[in-house]
Write a protein that holds these residues in place. Structure first.
Motif, short mmCIF file in Angstrom:
data_model
loop_
_atom_site.label_atom_id
_atom_site.label_comp_id
_atom_site.label_asym_id
_atom_site.label_seq_id
_atom_site.Cartn_x
_atom_site.Cartn_y
_atom_site.Cartn_z
N GLU A 6 0.73 -1.33 0.05
CA GLU A 6 -0.14 0.08 0.03
C GLU A 6 0.95 1.32 0.09
OE1 GLU A 6 -3.22 2.27 -0.20
OE2 GLU A 6 -3.08 0.14 -0.27
N THR A 7 2.11 1.45 0.83
CA THR A 7 2.98 2.32 0.86
C THR A 7 3.39 2.55 -0.47
OG1 THR A 7 3.35 1.99 3.21
CG2 THR A 7 4.91 3.45 2.06
N SER A 8 3.92 1.35 -1.28
CA SER A 8 4.58 1.68 -2.70
C SER A 8 3.51 2.00 -3.55
CB SER A 8 5.04 0.20 -2.91
OG SER A 8 5.96 -0.24 -2.01
N ARG A 9 2.17 1.61 -3.23
CA ARG A 9 1.36 2.18 -4.43
C ARG A 9 1.19 3.70 -4.23
NH1 ARG A 9 -2.70 -2.25 -2.92
NH2 ARG A 9 -1.87 -4.31 -4.14
N ARG A 10 0.98 4.04 -2.97
CA ARG A 10 1.04 5.54 -2.72
C ARG A 10 1.97 6.28 -3.18
NH1 ARG A 10 -1.39 5.22 3.33
NH2 ARG A 10 -3.36 4.64 2.83
N TYR A 44 4.18 10.02 -7.31
CA TYR A 44 4.99 10.21 -8.49
C TYR A 44 4.62 10.44 -9.80
CZ TYR A 44 9.05 9.61 -11.65
OH TYR A 44 10.25 9.55 -12.55
N VAL A 45 3.59 9.73 -10.06
CA VAL A 45 2.92 9.79 -11.39
C VAL A 45 2.31 11.32 -11.56
CG1 VAL A 45 1.15 8.80 -12.90
CG2 VAL A 45 2.86 7.52 -11.99
N THR A 46 1.42 11.42 -10.46
CA THR A 46 0.69 12.77 -10.38
C THR A 46 1.67 13.85 -10.50
OG1 THR A 46 -0.81 11.77 -8.91
CG2 THR A 46 -0.75 13.96 -9.04
N VAL A 47 2.86 13.95 -9.98
CA VAL A 47 3.52 14.81 -9.87
C VAL A 47 4.24 15.14 -11.50
CG1 VAL A 47 5.88 16.02 -9.22
CG2 VAL A 47 4.28 15.01 -7.45
N ARG A 48 4.74 13.95 -11.91
CA ARG A 48 5.25 14.18 -13.30
C ARG A 48 3.97 14.48 -14.40
NH1 ARG A 48 10.52 14.00 -14.33
NH2 ARG A 48 9.85 12.79 -16.42
N PHE A 49 2.89 14.07 -14.08
CA PHE A 49 1.67 14.57 -15.18
C PHE A 49 1.47 16.00 -15.24
CE2 PHE A 49 -2.69 15.18 -15.74
CZ PHE A 49 -2.84 14.70 -17.02
#
Length: 128
Positions: A15-19, A24-29
């Motif tokens: 769960e921590t890894s998913r978060r 990371y994906v949100t920031v990059r996007f």
């Protein structure tokens, strides 16, 4: 058979890894969208705002941005400003810093360049 505590530990790790991956994906996007679209750039990064023009403090703008007048005066003192009449513009930058542009000692425009601020912001300052 896996003990219950190991199962909970592993699921917590997942769960921590998913978060972290999701963040990371949100920031990059959002970073890529900000580069590609002026609208995204304004929404995620903000715009510079004039908080002092021609020696006049715009307290309403400071209040909206969550900055006190005393904080502005402190920044002006740090930049060696002794009198508000010396200030051509004080600009609250998108990153939260304050840029101070003095009236040019040499009679020129100094560091101020018109493309530095959005046209609407400059029109607002000229009316004041």
């Amino acid at each position: 058979m896996v003990p219950a505590f190991r199962h909970r530990l592993f699921s917590s790790f997942l769960e921590t890894s998913r978060r972290k991956i999701r963040a990371y994906v949100t920031v990059r996007f959002s970073g890529r969208c900000s580069l590609a679209s002026p609208w995204f750039c304004r929404v995620f990064e903000g715009r510079p705002r004039i908080v002092v023009s021609r020696g006049r403090v715009h307290a309403d703008r400071l209040r909206r941005q969550g900055i006190g007048v005393q904080e502005l005066y402190s920044k002006l003192r740090q930049c060696g400003i002794e009198d508000l009449a010396q200030v051509k513009f004080a600009i609250l930058e998108a990153d939260g810093g304050i840029s101070i542009l003095k009236h040019g000692e040499h009679g020129g425009e100094g560091l101020y360049q018109p493309p530095m601020l959005p046209a609407r912001e400059m029109a607002w300052a000229e009316r004041r």
